[in-house]
Motif scaffolding. Structure first.
Motif, PDB file in Angstrom:
ATOM      1  N   ASP A  74       0.806  -1.222   0.000  1.00  0.00           N
ATOM      2  CA  ASP A  74       0.000   0.000   0.000  1.00  0.00           C
ATOM      3  C   ASP A  74       0.841   1.275   0.000  1.00  0.00           C
ATOM      4  N   LEU A  75       2.046   1.212   0.512  1.00  0.00           N
ATOM      5  CA  LEU A  75       2.926   2.382   0.512  1.00  0.00           C
ATOM      6  C   LEU A  75       3.672   2.554  -0.807  1.00  0.00           C
ATOM      7  N   ALA A  76       3.612   1.566  -1.665  1.00  0.00           N
ATOM      8  CA  ALA A  76       4.353   1.586  -2.934  1.00  0.00           C
ATOM      9  C   ALA A  76       3.611   2.397  -3.999  1.00  0.00           C
ATOM     10  N   ALA A  77       4.294   2.612  -5.114  1.00  0.00           N
ATOM     11  CA  ALA A  77       3.725   3.345  -6.250  1.00  0.00           C
ATOM     12  C   ALA A  77       2.565   2.557  -6.863  1.00  0.00           C
ATOM     13  N   PRO A  78       1.629   3.238  -7.493  1.00  0.00           N
ATOM     14  CA  PRO A  78       0.483   2.551  -8.096  1.00  0.00           C
ATOM     15  C   PRO A  78       0.869   1.447  -9.083  1.00  0.00           C
ATOM     16  N   ASP A  79       1.925   1.651  -9.886  1.00  0.00           N
ATOM     17  CA  ASP A  79       2.347   0.604 -10.828  1.00  0.00           C
ATOM     18  C   ASP A  79       2.804  -0.646 -10.080  1.00  0.00           C
ATOM     19  N   PHE A  80       3.507  -0.471  -8.976  1.00  0.00           N
ATOM     20  CA  PHE A  80       3.953  -1.594  -8.146  1.00  0.00           C
ATOM     21  C   PHE A  80       2.730  -2.312  -7.583  1.00  0.00           C
ATOM     22  N   GLN A  81       1.753  -1.557  -7.086  1.00  0.00           N
ATOM     23  CA  GLN A  81       0.537  -2.142  -6.524  1.00  0.00           C
ATOM     24  C   GLN A  81      -0.234  -2.940  -7.574  1.00  0.00           C
ATOM     25  N   ALA A  82      -0.288  -2.406  -8.795  1.00  0.00           N
ATOM     26  CA  ALA A  82      -1.030  -3.070  -9.868  1.00  0.00           C
ATOM     27  C   ALA A  82      -0.408  -4.407 -10.243  1.00  0.00           C
ATOM     28  N   ARG A  83       0.910  -4.512 -10.110  1.00  0.00           N
ATOM     29  CA  ARG A  83       1.598  -5.733 -10.521  1.00  0.00           C
ATOM     30  C   ARG A  83       1.818  -6.729  -9.396  1.00  0.00           C
ATOM     31  N   ARG A 152       7.871   6.992  -3.939  1.00  0.00           N
ATOM     32  CA  ARG A 152       7.224   5.752  -3.511  1.00  0.00           C
ATOM     33  C   ARG A 152       7.895   4.570  -4.192  1.00  0.00           C
ATOM     34  N   LEU A 153       7.955   3.459  -3.492  1.00  0.00           N
ATOM     35  CA  LEU A 153       8.648   2.262  -3.968  1.00  0.00           C
ATOM     36  C   LEU A 153       8.064   1.794  -5.299  1.00  0.00           C
ATOM     37  N   PHE A 154       8.953   1.572  -6.257  1.00  0.00           N
ATOM     38  CA  PHE A 154       8.562   1.089  -7.579  1.00  0.00           C
ATOM     39  C   PHE A 154       9.117  -0.313  -7.832  1.00  0.00           C
ATOM     40  N   ALA A 155      10.324  -0.589  -7.304  1.00  0.00           N
ATOM     41  CA  ALA A 155      10.941  -1.912  -7.467  1.00  0.00           C
ATOM     42  C   ALA A 155      11.870  -2.153  -6.294  1.00  0.00           C
ATOM     43  N   ILE A 156      12.010  -3.426  -5.938  1.00  0.00           N
ATOM     44  CA  ILE A 156      12.861  -3.783  -4.804  1.00  0.00           C
ATOM     45  C   ILE A 156      13.571  -5.096  -5.099  1.00  0.00           C
ATOM     46  N   ALA A 157      14.861  -5.110  -4.810  1.00  0.00           N
ATOM     47  CA  ALA A 157      15.649  -6.340  -4.890  1.00  0.00           C
ATOM     48  C   ALA A 157      16.517  -6.361  -3.634  1.00  0.00           C
ATOM     49  N   ILE A 158      16.432  -7.451  -2.895  1.00  0.00           N
ATOM     50  CA  ILE A 158      17.178  -7.607  -1.645  1.00  0.00           C
ATOM     51  C   ILE A 158      17.961  -8.908  -1.722  1.00  0.00           C
ATOM     52  N   ALA A 159      19.192  -8.868  -1.254  1.00  0.00           N
ATOM     53  CA  ALA A 159      20.008 -10.078  -1.176  1.00  0.00           C
ATOM     54  C   ALA A 159      20.748 -10.054   0.160  1.00  0.00           C
ATOM     55  N   ILE A 160      20.931 -11.220   0.712  1.00  0.00           N
ATOM     56  CA  ILE A 160      21.713 -11.376   1.932  1.00  0.00           C
ATOM     57  C   ILE A 160      22.937 -12.190   1.528  1.00  0.00           C
ATOM     58  N   ALA A 161      24.120 -11.626   1.751  1.00  0.00           N
ATOM     59  CA  ALA A 161      25.340 -12.285   1.293  1.00  0.00           C
ATOM     60  C   ALA A 161      26.476 -12.012   2.260  1.00  0.00           C
ATOM     61  N   THR A 162      27.461 -12.873   2.217  1.00  0.00           N
ATOM     62  CA  THR A 162      28.667 -12.612   2.992  1.00  0.00           C
ATOM     63  C   THR A 162      29.428 -11.492   2.291  1.00  0.00           C
ATOM     64  N   PRO A 163      30.120 -10.639   3.033  1.00  0.00           N
ATOM     65  CA  PRO A 163      30.849  -9.533   2.391  1.00  0.00           C
ATOM     66  C   PRO A 163      31.851 -10.008   1.342  1.00  0.00           C
ATOM     67  N   GLU A 164      32.468 -11.150   1.537  1.00  0.00           N
ATOM     68  CA  GLU A 164      33.436 -11.660   0.568  1.00  0.00           C
ATOM     69  C   GLU A 164      32.758 -11.986  -0.753  1.00  0.00           C
ATOM     70  N   ALA A 165      31.570 -12.582  -0.697  1.00  0.00           N
ATOM     71  CA  ALA A 165      30.849 -12.925  -1.925  1.00  0.00           C
ATOM     72  C   ALA A 165      30.377 -11.666  -2.631  1.00  0.00           C
TER      73      ALA A 165
END
Length: 188
Positions: A74-83, A152-165
């Protein structure tokens, strides 16, 4: 005694003259060097970028903890909400939720940007980098769209990684932007 008095007066006179010279030197205007090259202005202040990153990651953290992605959507941009439905977001972040990884580090540590905040060719704000948590760091690639004067948020990519990687891969490959489609990269 008179010679001591003369020496003291001479010293006082010398000090007074020395102070006048020092004051005269201080009053001389110092030329201000012209900037070599005008630095490009950022689309948002660093404080605004910090707010956008922290609020987004902490909202995602709350969604992961509760399993309810409605507020994030709900806090994201309308295009994000639509998809994306809240259920879609739940599926996209299922692995992160199952790993029970807490994104609280976003509230405590300053993000390190891979590139300076910038607008893309569509006028969208891209914030990419990592939060230097240990033993694993939070990599983020966030895109924001201006809607009614607010980012407003349109796209999000999150990764959890070791600093070396993370340092072994170029930042752009570590968290690719996928417009209006949330993504979660997994580390091997």
């Amino acid at each position: 005694m008179r010679s001591i008095a003369r020496a003291v007066m001479a010293l006082a006179l010398l000090l007074c003259c020395g102070n006048d010279r020092a004051m005269a030197q201080q009053k001389t205007p110092v030329p201000v060097p012209a900037p070599a090259a005008a630095q490009p202005s950022l689309p948002v202040t660093l404080e605004q970028a910090l707010y956008l990153i922290r609020s987004t990651l902490l909202t995602l953290n709350d969604a992961n903890r509760t399993g309810n992605y409605t507020v994030l959507r709900d806090l994201a941009a309308p295009d994000f909400q639509a998809r994306n439905t809240a259920a879609d977001l739940g599926l996209n972040f299922l692995d992160l939720r199952r790993r029970n990884f807490d994104l609280y580090g976003a509230a405590l540590l300053a993000p390190q940007f891979g590139d300076a905040p910038a607008l893309d060719q569509r006028g969208m704000l891209r914030l990419a980098g990592h939060i230097p948590t240990r033993p694993q760091q939070i990599q983020f690639d966030l895109t924001f769209q201006i809607v009614a004067g607010q980012w407003r948020l349109f796209a999000i990519a999150i990764a959890i990684a070791t600093p070396e990687a993370a340092s072994a891969q170029p930042q752009a490959q570590a968290t690719p932007a996928k417009p209006a489609v949330p993504a979660q990269k997994k580390t091997p």
